[in-house]
Design an enzyme around this catalytic site. Structure first.
Site, PDB file in Angstrom:
ATOM      1  N   GLU A 427       5.128  -3.816  -2.612  1.00  0.00           N
ATOM      2  CA  GLU A 427       3.855  -3.194  -3.025  1.00  0.00           C
ATOM      3  C   GLU A 427       3.293  -2.305  -1.923  1.00  0.00           C
ATOM      4  O   GLU A 427       2.124  -2.417  -1.539  1.00  0.00           O
ATOM      5  CB  GLU A 427       2.852  -4.259  -3.453  1.00  0.00           C
ATOM      6  CG  GLU A 427       3.376  -5.107  -4.597  1.00  0.00           C
ATOM      7  CD  GLU A 427       2.340  -5.984  -5.273  1.00  0.00           C
ATOM      8  OE1 GLU A 427       1.230  -6.128  -4.740  1.00  0.00           O
ATOM      9  OE2 GLU A 427       2.650  -6.529  -6.351  1.00  0.00           O
ATOM     10  N   GLU A 504       8.885  -9.153  -9.034  1.00  0.00           N
ATOM     11  CA  GLU A 504       7.832 -10.171  -8.905  1.00  0.00           C
ATOM     12  C   GLU A 504       7.163 -10.321 -10.262  1.00  0.00           C
ATOM     13  O   GLU A 504       6.837  -9.321 -10.909  1.00  0.00           O
ATOM     14  CB  GLU A 504       6.831  -9.725  -7.832  1.00  0.00           C
ATOM     15  CG  GLU A 504       5.961 -10.852  -7.346  1.00  0.00           C
ATOM     16  CD  GLU A 504       5.079 -10.434  -6.182  1.00  0.00           C
ATOM     17  OE1 GLU A 504       5.598  -9.906  -5.181  1.00  0.00           O
ATOM     18  OE2 GLU A 504       3.861 -10.628  -6.303  1.00  0.00           O
TER      19      GLU A 504
HETATM   20  C1  GAL Z   1       1.401  -9.652  -5.539  1.00  0.00           C
HETATM   21  C2  GAL Z   1       1.891  -9.629  -4.102  1.00  0.00           C
HETATM   22  C3  GAL Z   1       2.136 -11.037  -3.583  1.00  0.00           C
HETATM   23  C4  GAL Z   1       0.987 -11.921  -3.939  1.00  0.00           C
HETATM   24  C5  GAL Z   1       0.776 -11.918  -5.417  1.00  0.00           C
HETATM   25  C6  GAL Z   1      -0.314 -12.852  -5.875  1.00  0.00           C
HETATM   26  O1  GAL Z   1       0.842  -8.458  -5.935  1.00  0.00           O
HETATM   27  O2  GAL Z   1       3.072  -8.901  -3.990  1.00  0.00           O
HETATM   28  O3  GAL Z   1       2.340 -11.015  -2.204  1.00  0.00           O
HETATM   29  O4  GAL Z   1      -0.138 -11.458  -3.281  1.00  0.00           O
HETATM   30  O5  GAL Z   1       0.445 -10.610  -5.793  1.00  0.00           O
HETATM   31  O6  GAL Z   1      -0.483 -12.735  -7.255  1.00  0.00           O
END
Ligand code: GAL
Length: 816
Positions: A427, A504
């Site tokens: 991100e 993710e």
């Molecule tokens: C994502 C991020 C992670 C964590 C997650 C929590 O956007 O890449 O590191 O923060 O959100 O939902």
């Protein structure tokens, strides 16, 4: 051709002879010493602690790996903030006094650090060796010219500065939290991370194995050498050999050579059978073995395709992965092989086959275990580039260090068969502006210079192609997308011809063993932008899979999509385990995450079994919640199951009907008016019972039950036993709402190194010798102390029958 075969044959026979005659000297040429024991530590800064004569009388003695943050007390005031775990950071010093045998005088000696968080500076005998800002990268220093031998001692001093805060969006830990080794070699030796193995051609019949070796000559004289690399299978039988011609290497210089061989009928490395070969590279100087260096080798081939996803050894395989942060719960950042193995075993049992090392270089042990246990790793370098996410994060070091840190990550990890892709970031802010283009190209280029065998990816959030400049660079081999599962279907059109992975997903939230009724509708955090979460006073989140961050989804919502879409190579769920820090959706005292499928203590939440029912073939029937409610209350009863046509539910022997999953549903549910007694589910296939599951209404807490995760512990000083502590009623039922305080005492060859109950707002120290059970459970972690002896753990609590547990301590040789 004939000549070269002949040459090889002669060399092989020659080596065999050498092997027989030189075995001992070979073994002694490279000495790798565990350098973790007997350090001294001082919390806080102090002037001149690098100097030889510095007085350390008031310092504390300890063994590494060590994380001082985890020893502290929680407070909202700590500059790490609840996002960073609400634990102290600051500055710390380590020193170790050591002596070296006289015989080492002619050797080259280096010290290797696997990871120090952060800004480490190292001195040997008062001489400055260097600084390394990145807290996750491994590094080494050459010590030779500063060392004393024989009776005169040496002092190594390390200053660790984690005071600039906040520098992370999650808990980092502080200190020398990974292993340290001392490595002594002859002057002519394989350089640090000096080999690179590739398998350019692999089939079931034959594998081509290419090995590059970088040699280092630290002596003042030119040397003539030859290199022989033997490939051994897991039974230590030699299956192929690479031999070099005789070459010379200048004084004080390096030389690189490469060779190729073939392994016939290779045993392929796979998720189910991660067969490991090893390559033993021996350097001969005038026919005398002077160094021996081991490289792991897994023979496998794989491919990512735009339409059909991922194949491993020609078999279409969905990557069923989870993201993991590096902390080990109650142990903090301490990298302990046994703790990591337990974590991976729990995940493997759930059906996980992939790990994303969110969002930083992992420990060596994690990769070794992924090699051994069969996980597909996405090895990630950065969470930020030039543009910051929090005030004091890596962006402050970016300009000076990104190149070296990325190169070192690849050099360190490229021999691990479990590593299948490099991620240059998570991100990253630069995806939103045109500066992202050049940086992406440069980073991908840096990786490719060192390894062209794996795709380079980046975990992106912007999925509108024109707006994503990392994508616009055209440099990525594999596009990683975080969240927005509703958009997946449009990706083949939006990103024509691109290979895609869901890097993710989910960010669903839950507290183990806590259930809010009714389980009526899915809740997002926050319900509207910047609105507070409409949560519970005790900082719990319901464990029905019905709550998620607004950018994510429940587990069912995304998995339903991904399982249908062949072009998505796989997914990495946020997260496998709860981790310290990022306690979304609550403010302090919440101090650890709610995202895990498994809680911080290692107890699975209910949704673990949804995955197990989907991702494994073993029969699953999981029934929840507990059966202790108010009389007449309407309770949502859920079940996850597989390998069956239907599940029948009974309350106190009376059938409440059978259910089966409709369409793409992943669970079944009933609404049941509560009366105490026995809730029972029976799954059946073709009228035959597959599994039965019973939950009984528990009475008052009466006794403690201790269940160790193994029977004996090794006396290596590292091994751990995780003892599950449960509070039961007098009939042996788990009391699902109990919160008794349990006191522990221990005797014999071990000590308590951590306690935890997995509750995200628990403010007791992980280092206490006492722990409150949360929803009936907690764990106590015992570590052996290097002395073989029986360990006796006693658990007691004022109103409960106490319990004793004996644990055998075994000599190191019996270690797994
Ligand atoms: C994502 C991020 C992670 C964590 C997650 C929590 O956007 O890449 O590191 O923060 O959100 O939902």
């Amino acid at each position: 051709m004939i000549k070269s075969i002949f040459y090889r044959f002669i060399l092989s026979s020659f080596c065999l002879l050498l092997l027989v005659s030189c075995n001992t000297s070979e073994a002694e040429n490279r000495i790798v010493e565990d350098f973790n024991f007997e350090w001294q530590f001082h919390l806080g800064d102090t002037a001149n602690a690098q100097n030889i004569g510095f007085n350390t009388q008031s310092w504390r003695s300890l063994n590494l790996p060590h994380d001082w943050s985890i020893e502290g007390s929680f407070s909202e005031e700590h500059p790490t903030k609840p996002e960073g775990g609400a634990l102290p950071a600051g500055i710390g010093w380590y020193r170790k006094t050591f002596s070296l045998p006289k015989e080492w005088k002619d050797k080259s000696v280096a010290i290797e650090f696997d990871g120090v968080y952060r800004n480490s500076e190292v001195w040997i005998n008062g001489e400055y060796l260097g600084k390394r800002p990145n807290g996750y990268i491994s590094f080494a220093y050459e010590l030779t010219k500063h060392l004393n031998y024989g009776t005169e001692t040496n002092i190594i001093a390390v200053r660790v500065d984690n005071s600039a805060q906040p520098n992370s969006r999650w808990y980092t830990g502080s200190g020398i939290y990974r292993n340290v080794r001392l490595v002594a070699t002859e002057k002519l030796h394989v350089a640090h991370w000096g080999t690179f193995v590739k398998t350019p051609q692999v089939s079931k019949e034959q594998a081509e194995v290419e090995l590059a070796v970088k040699l280092q000559n630290d002596s003042e004289a030119e040397k003539v050498y030859r290199v022989i690399s033997r490939i051994l299978n897991s039974e230590q039988q030699e299956v192929a050999t690479i031999t070099s011609e005789e070459r010379s290497i200048q004084a004080k210089s390096t030389d690189s050579i490469a060779g190729v061989t073939r392994v016939n009928q290779p045993q392929l490395w796979s998720i189910e059978n991660p067969h490991l070969y090893s390559i033993v590279t021996t350097i001969y100087e005038n026919d005398k073995a002077v160094d021996q260096y081991k490289t792991p080798l897994g023979i496998r081939f794989f491919d990512f395709k735009a339409e059909t996803g991922f194949t491993l050894n020609g078999v279409s395989t969905k990557i069923l992965g989870v993201c993991l942060h590096h902390d080990n719960g109650a142990l903090g950042a301490v990298a302990n092989r046994y703790a990591i193995k337990r974590k991976l075993s729990i995940l493997k049992d759930m059906g996980v086959n992939g790990i994303r090392t969110a969002h930083n270089p992992p420990s060596l042990e994690l990769l070794q275990l992924c090699d051994e246990m069969g996980f597909i790793v996405q090895d990630e370098a950065f969470d930020v580039w030039k543009k910051k996410k929090v005030a004091a994060d890596y962006h402050t070091d970016w300009a000076d260090w990104y190149k070296k840190d990325l190169q070192d990550l690849v050099k360190r990890d490229r021999n691990h068969p479990s590593v299948f892709m490099w991620s240059i970031g998570n991100e990253i802010r630069e995806q939103f502006d045109s500066t992202g283009i050049a940086i992406t190209k440069e980073l991908v280029g840096l990786v490719k210079e060192l390894d062209k065998t794996r795709p380079v990816t980046c975990a992106l959030t912007e999925n509108i192609p024109e707006k994503n400049f990392i994508y616009q660079s055209g440099a990525l081999d594999l596009l990683g997308f975080n969240y927005k599962h509703e958009d997946y279907k449009s990706f083949p059109n939006r990103f024509k011809g691109e290979k895609i992975i869901a890097s993710e997903t989910m960010s669903a939230l839950a507290t183990r063993g806590h259930y809010d009724l009714p389980a009526a509708e899915v809740k997002r955090w926050p319900p509207a932008h910047h609105a507070p979460f409409d949560g519970n006073e005790d900082y719990t989140v319901s464990a029905y899979d019905m709550v998620s961050a607004y950018w994510g989804s429940t587990h069912e919502e995304t998995w339903k999509e991904v399982k249908k879409l062949d072009f998505i190579a796989g997914l990495f769920i946020w997260t496998g385990f709860d981790y310290l820090g990022e306690p979304i959706p609550y403010p302090y005292p919440a101090r650890s995450s709610y995202f895990g499928i498994v809680d911080l203590a290692g107890f699975p939440k209910d949704v673990y079994y949804m995955y197990q029912s989907e991702w494994t073939t073993k029969p699953v029937l999981h029934l929840f919640p507990h059966w202790n409610w108010d009389e007449g209350q309407e309770v949502d009863v859920w079940a996850y199951y597989n390998n069956a046509d239907e599940v029948e539910l009974f309350l106190n022997g009376k059938s409440l009907g059978s259910k089966s999953k409709n369409g793409d549903d992943l669970h079944i549910s009933w609404k049941v008016d509560y009366v105490p007694g026995i809730l029972k589910a029976v799954s059946s296939k073709n009228g035959k019972v597959v599994l039965e599951k019973e939950i009984k209404t528990a009475g008052a807490p009466a006794q403690i039950k201790l269940t160790p995760d193994k029977k004996a512990i090794s006396d290596d000083g590292y091994d751990l036993i995780y003892v599950t502590v449960e509070v039961l009623d007098e009939n042996g039922n788990l009391t699902p709402k109990s919160n008794n305080q349990i006191n522990f005492s221990i005797e014999g060859g071990g000590s308590i190194v951590g306690v935890d109950n997995g509750y995200q707002a628990n403010l007791n120290s992980f280092k206490d010798k006492s722990c409150q059970v949360y929803n009936g459970k907690c764990i106590v972690i015992i570590q052996s102390n290097r002395f073989e002896n029986l360990i006796t753990l006693k658990a007691s609590s004022p109103k409960l029958q106490s319990e004793l547990l004996n644990i055998a301590v075994e000599p190191i040789e019996k270690k797994e």
